[in-house]
Scaffold this active site. Structure first.
Site, short mmCIF file in Angstrom:
data_model
loop_
_atom_site.label_atom_id
_atom_site.label_comp_id
_atom_site.label_asym_id
_atom_site.label_seq_id
_atom_site.Cartn_x
_atom_site.Cartn_y
_atom_site.Cartn_z
N ILE A 1 5.38 -2.72 7.36
CA ILE A 1 4.19 -3.38 6.73
C ILE A 1 2.90 -2.85 7.27
CG2 ILE A 1 5.37 -5.27 5.83
CD1 ILE A 1 4.47 -6.92 8.07
N ASP A 2 1.81 -2.77 6.70
CA ASP A 2 0.65 -2.60 7.08
C ASP A 2 0.22 -3.02 8.45
OD1 ASP A 2 0.38 -0.76 5.10
OD2 ASP A 2 -0.67 -2.08 3.86
N LYS A 3 -0.71 -2.56 9.42
CA LYS A 3 -1.29 -2.99 10.65
C LYS A 3 -1.45 -4.50 10.17
CE LYS A 3 -5.33 -2.50 13.66
NZ LYS A 3 -6.21 -1.70 13.93
N ARG B 1 -1.56 -3.78 -2.36
CA ARG B 1 -3.14 -3.18 -2.21
C ARG B 1 -3.63 -2.43 -3.38
NH1 ARG B 1 -3.75 -1.54 4.04
NH2 ARG B 1 -5.99 -1.75 3.47
#
Length: 301
Positions: A135-137, A235
């Site tokens: 998963i993204d930062k 997103r």
């Protein structure tokens, strides 16, 4: 270097499948990696993955020495939601990168895993031990981690077959008037900005389902379920339909809610246990800043 000699007993299938039978202690993914690296030989010539074995073939495998993992274990006090001998489930905090990359050699989830877990799978490259998905930062929430290669193959296969469960909660700009929706739009790397993803006809298939949880006039709280796992999928998809994530510095508007990046949380994670076949489901509460933001929006509403 370790060298193995396997004498094939009868005509059979592709080399990777055949070797899985002869070498049960190694995973099929590992054998496929050896074929890619050109270390599986027949009569001195490296074999390709589509080679079908024949009786009396003498297959030689020159197993290279494992690469030294030049990563520093760090005590990052990771929240381990669940752990056994095969898998672990981690609640990743917002702001933490999953694995080392250029500019992020320390403080990553992998650095923390190396400190807190005794074993991690080796299927991915040396900077991503145990990492099945990312998963993204600035996205918080649940990640599954494989502690051995057999578990890794099982979890990865479930992701590919879309049998694992991944639900997210996001706060988005705008008022979504309908209760549910599905976004099916292919995603690929942006031709304008290589660091971004975009909807592209030649992109990879991507499918996201969403359900409205709460409305705040200018913002909507939604639950999202992924059927695919493309980079930045939620997103990009929400921006595409006109409801970008609040706080998103890349895909959202400049005027947005203050936070630590996008308001996106991997809330629910489910999978079948690789060893016991038990159905397992885990849930993680929203981060404090997410909860406070929702409380403030409710007061204004």
């Amino acid at each position: 270097m370790k060298e193995l000699l396997i004498v094939i007993k009868e005509n059979g299938p592709r080399i990777d499948k055949a070797l899985t039978t002869y070498l049960p202690e190694y995973t099929r993914s590992q054998i496929q990696q050896w074929l890619k690296e050109g270390v599986v030989f027949l009569k001195g010539q490296p074999l390709k993955a589509n080679y079908k074995v024949k009786a009396q073939d003498e297959i030689v495998i020159q197993i290279p020495e494992p690469e030294t993992l030049d990563l520093v274990p760090e005590n990052l006090d990771l929240e381990i939601v669940y752990e056994d001998e095969d898998v672990a489930v981690i609640n990743k905090p917002q702001g933490m990168v999953v694995h080392p990359s250029a500019g992020h050699s320390h403080g990553t989830l992998v650095n923390g895993l190396l400190y807190q877990l005794s074993n991690l799978s080796t299927i991915n490259d040396v900077v991503r031990p145990g990492i099945v998905h990312r998963i993204d930062k600035d996205t918080s929430g649940l990640l599954m981690v494989a502690k051995n290669d057999v578990a890794h193959e099982s979890l990865a296969a479930q992701l590919k077959a879309k049998t694992s469960l991944r639900k997210y909660v996001a706060l988005v700009h705008g008022n979504i008037t309908h209760e549910k929706g599905t976004i099916e739009a292919p995603i690929g790397r942006s031709k304008v900005n290589r660091k971004m993803q975009a909807i592209r006809e030649d992109g990879k298939p991507a499918l996201t389902h969403f359900t409205v949880l709460e409305r705040f006039g200018d913002f909507t709280l939604v639950e999202l379920q992924l059927e695919t796992g493309r980079t930045h999928q939620i997103r990009v998809h929400m921006q595409y339909i006109g409801f970008p994530l609040a706080g998103d510095p890349t895909y959202g508007p400049k005027k947005t809610l203050k936070g630590n990046g996008q308001f996106l949380h991997a809330k629910l994670l489910g999978f079948t246990h690789p060893r016991t076949n038990e159905k397992m489901v885990f849930e993680a509460p929203l981060p404090e800043i997410f909860e406070k933001t929702l409380t403030n929006l409710r007061k204004k509403d």
